[in-house]
Each structure stands twice: as C-alpha cells, then as structure tokens.
Write a protein that holds these residues in place. Structure first.
Motif, short mmCIF file in Angstrom:
data_model
loop_
_atom_site.label_atom_id
_atom_site.label_comp_id
_atom_site.label_asym_id
_atom_site.label_seq_id
_atom_site.Cartn_x
_atom_site.Cartn_y
_atom_site.Cartn_z
N PHE A 2 23.63 -31.24 68.14
CA PHE A 2 23.04 -29.95 67.80
C PHE A 2 23.06 -29.04 69.03
N ARG A 3 22.71 -29.61 70.18
CA ARG A 3 22.70 -28.83 71.42
C ARG A 3 24.11 -28.35 71.77
N THR A 4 25.09 -29.22 71.58
CA THR A 4 26.47 -28.87 71.90
C THR A 4 26.99 -27.76 71.00
N HIS A 5 26.69 -27.84 69.71
CA HIS A 5 27.25 -26.90 68.74
C HIS A 5 26.45 -25.61 68.61
N LEU A 6 25.12 -25.66 68.80
CA LEU A 6 24.29 -24.49 68.55
C LEU A 6 23.49 -24.01 69.75
N GLY A 7 23.57 -24.75 70.86
CA GLY A 7 22.91 -24.30 72.07
C GLY A 7 21.57 -24.96 72.32
N ALA A 8 21.20 -25.04 73.60
CA ALA A 8 19.98 -25.74 74.01
C ALA A 8 18.72 -25.05 73.49
N SER A 9 18.73 -23.70 73.43
CA SER A 9 17.52 -23.00 73.01
C SER A 9 17.16 -23.35 71.58
N TYR A 10 18.15 -23.39 70.69
CA TYR A 10 17.89 -23.79 69.31
C TYR A 10 17.50 -25.25 69.24
N ALA A 11 18.19 -26.09 69.99
CA ALA A 11 17.94 -27.53 69.93
C ALA A 11 16.51 -27.86 70.31
N ASN A 12 15.93 -27.09 71.22
CA ASN A 12 14.57 -27.36 71.68
C ASN A 12 13.50 -26.70 70.82
#
Length: 454
Positions: free
Chosen positions: A279-289
């Motif tokens: 999820f972090r790789t595809h949508l970015g760390a801000s969304y993942a957190n």
C-alpha cells in the motif's frame, strides 16, 4: 422558546408521578416526554417508578403508528423507570420503525431474558436474526418460544425457514469445497466466457473464477467483484484459503449493504488488497499511515489486507458504500458533499458492527466538544473533507450522526429518494431543505440533540 429551554424549565425539579398520569390522561405526549426526559429514576422511591413508567408506556403505544420517533423516546424513558414486558416490546417495535436495529435487538434480548414465557421476544428477535442471515442464532432463539405461547405457530414456520437455509448453505459450502479442491489440484477453472483477450478474468456469473492478470496480480472474479492481490509468496493452497476468506467478506458486504441501505452496486467492482508495504509503495506513505482503505478510481483499495479481521471487514463495508453511492448518484459520488459521502459510509459501518451511533469513546469525545461549542459544522465540511479537519475522527463521527438523523426522520427509503433527487449542478442544502425541511444549521442542532441522549 426552543425545546432544550423548555426541557430545562420542566426539569428544574423531578416532577411527581401524578404529573405523568395527568399528562397521559390529556394525551399530551410531547409534554409528557419533556417533563421526564432527563428525570433520573434514582430520584424516585422504587414504589413510585411504575407510576411514571405506566403513562410513558401508554404514550409509546399510542404513538407507535403515527409518530414512531416520539414513541421510541417515550418507550426508552418507560424502560428506564421500569423494565416491564410491555415497555420492552414497545421500545423494540418503535426502534425497528425508526431503523435502530441495535436498540431493538438489545430490548428484545433483555425481554427474552427477563420474560422467557412471553413468546413475543423470542419470535421477534428470531425474525431479526433470520433477516441478518444469522441462522444458528435464529434457530436457537426461535426454539425458546414456549410451545403454549400464541406466537409458537409463527415461530415454528420461521424455524422451518431457518433450518432449510442452513441445509442450503451446507450444500453450497460443499460445492465451494469441491471447486477449491479442483483449484488446489492445479486444474484451470476458467472458461472461455470468463477470460478476455487482455488476460483479465471477468466472470459472467456469481461463481468466482481465478487467474492471473496482465499486471502479475492474482485475480479472482465474478460478476460483482474482481479481487486482485499480489501472491505475496503464498503457495497454491494458501492462495485458495485466502481467496475464500476474501470472497466471504465481500459477499457479506454486498448482502449487508443491500439489506440495510436498500441498494447494492450493480456494475462489477475491483477490490485491490495490499499488504501495508505494498500500500505504501503504490499509494504513498501518507495514505498508508492514515487510512485503512479507500475507494478511488472505481476500485476499493484495502491497506494491510494480508489478514482479514473484523475491523478489516468493517472497513470493507465502509468503502463498498462509497462505491454504491458513486454508482447511484447522478454524476457520481462527487455530487454529494464529502461529509455526506463519508457520513453515510461511516453510519453503515457502525450498523455493520451493531452500533446505532458512535462508539462509546468517540461519543464521549463528541459530547465534550459539543459542550464547548467545538463540534464541526456541516456548513464547514460542505467544502472541506472530514479527513482534513482539525480532528478527522470527530468530523467523521459528526457526519455519520447527521446521516443517522436523516435516516431516523425518514428511513432509508426516503434517504435513497433524496440521493436520487440530487443534481451535480444543484445546491445540496437546497435539496435538503426541499426533502427534509431543514438547512445545515437545523441539522447541526439535530446532531447536538442526538448526542445529548434525546
């Protein structure tokens, strides 16, 4: 003079039971409710409490057909003063009429425990469980209806229905297990109809077909859903088990939303399942957190979906509601303000977890904010997403309570009619005024009343 002020004046001192009898005799039901809305049963002698509960119950029963909202309020107060069978029955009936299933279930369970010889509690609770597709609990509950109770004949009919569905489900599970064994043995279960030229699996029926998409993701699809995920080093047997759990969770989301909202998605929906790292790789760390999942570009994208917990399933329901709203709104989900879109999804998520309102911790936080005048305003969230507010959790909660108030006032059917009336170029607040005779400020007040316990 506004209603809260009237209530405060009436509640300056705990009114005597005689006052309740007088108001009931005059059929002044709203005045009766206001007089005892915040009265504490502890302020009365135990022998006095039935004198208050009786008139409140009388009002609940009198208004059940014409004003279920007030009937529920009176029934709730009647039960607070004395948990009689009649009060619990009226509370349950009015809760169902106002679409508060969790409250209805609680009242019926309490009635079944306290009054086991009253067949109405077992029958109505069994009926609810049957509607919720909880066949095991429905059977156990319906079996508790006494043979000599007048409800026993109807209970026996429902028992037959529940047992037939259990048998049908057993047969269906057997078929699923047979297909899984074929999958585990390495057979290709896809058909020419189910595979398109681009390598994508697109089933034309409700049966799920498995394959690998051109992007390397595992795909399992039927006409409702296309589940996509990276194999994540699962062997063939593990994939079959994982896919089976996802299939069950998606079908549960579909059935729950269809049953509760009254609509489900008609077009096929992609559901992409990520581990947290993916999820972090595809949508970015801000969304993942920040998010457990999101609906974006006509697909549900789930964060940390390697294991399917009850929390994951609730998130799946939340995002599925967004997908449904995106389909049924003229012009898509952006037709409605973000607070309404998120509020409807959050409200249905609460209902999925058998809550009629915010979880206790969130409710306490919202009540504290309301007392300080810090609760988010719907007018502010009309142009600003709840997640971007100072306290996103409270913004989501406020939005959901607002939607819950609309449901309470007119039911899901009216809410769907209201959604269908919205125009991409029209004013949402004007449509709200036309359908519910209220603007944002009025609905804000309804939210405050709901949080205060009504």
């Amino acid at each position: 003079m506004n209603t809260p002020l009237i209530a405060l004046l009436l509640l300056a001192a705990a009114p005597p039971p005689q006052k309740a009898r007088e108001l009931a005799a005059q059929k002044q039901w709203e005045e009766l409710y206001l007089a005892y809305a915040a009265a504490s049963p502890a302020d009365y002698e135990e022998a006095q409490r039935p004198g208050v509960a009786g008139p409140l119950l009388k009002g609940c029963e009198a208004l059940l057909a014409e004003d279920a909202v007030m009937a529920y309020s009176l029934g709730e107060r009647a039960v607070a003063f004395q948990e009689t069978a009649g009060a619990l029955r009226c509370l349950a009936k009015s809760a169902l009429k106002t679409d508060q299933r969790a409250s209805a279930e609680e009242a019926l369970r309490k009635g079944l425990e306290r009054f086991p010889k009253d067949g109405a509690f077992g029958l109505e609770l069994g009926r609810m469980l049957l509607q919720d597709e909880d066949m095991t609990a429905a059977i156990a509950t319906l079996e508790k209806v006494p043979a000599k109770a007048k409800e026993s004949k109807e209970a026996r009919k429902l028992l037959q229905t529940a047992r037939a569905k259990v048998a049908e489900a057993g047969a269906a599970r057997g078929e699923v297990e047979r297909l899984e064994r074929r999958l585990n043995s390495g057979e290709d279960t896809r058909t020419a109809k189910g595979t398109q030229g681009d390598g994508e699996v697109r089933a034309a029926s409700l049966s799920y077909e498995s394959g690998v998409g051109k992007d390397g993701m595992r795909v399992r699809a039927n006409k409702r859903f296309a589940i996509r995920y990276f194999n994540s080093e699962r062997d063939f047997g593990q994939r079959a088990e994982y896919e089976g759990k996802v299939v069950a969770a998606l079908e549960e989301s579909y059935e729950f939303t269809q049953r509760t909202l009254g609509r489900a998605r008609e077009r096929p929906l992609d559901v992409v399942l990520y581990t947290r790292d993916e999820f972090r790789t595809h949508l970015g760390a801000s969304y993942a957190n920040r998010v457990a999942g999101l609906y974006h570009d006509d697909a549900i994208r789930m964060n940390d979906a390697a294991e399917l917990t009850q929390t994951t399933k609730a998130t799946l329901v939340h995002e599925y509601v967004h997908a449904v709203l995106d389909e049924i709104c003229v012009g898509g989900g952006d037709t409605v303000p973000r607070w309404f879109n998120e509020g409807l999804a959050e409200y249905l998520e609460w209902r999925f977890t058998r809550l009629d309102g915010p979880p206790r911790g969130l409710r306490d936080m919202m009540r504290g904010a309301a007392r300080q005048g810090l609760l988010p305003k719907l007018s502010d969230m009309n142009t600003q997403a709840p997640i971007s507010m100072a306290n996103p959790e409270m913004a989501y909660g406020t939005s959901a309570v607002a939607v819950g108030e609309l449901v309470r006032l007119g039911g899901m059917e009216k809410l769907l009619t209201f959604i269908g009336s919205l125009s991409p170029t029209g004013s949402f607040e004007s449509a709200l005024q036309s359908s519910y005779e209220m603007n944002f400020a009025t609905l804000d007040k309804k939210v405050l009343t709901a949080l205060s316990g009504r």
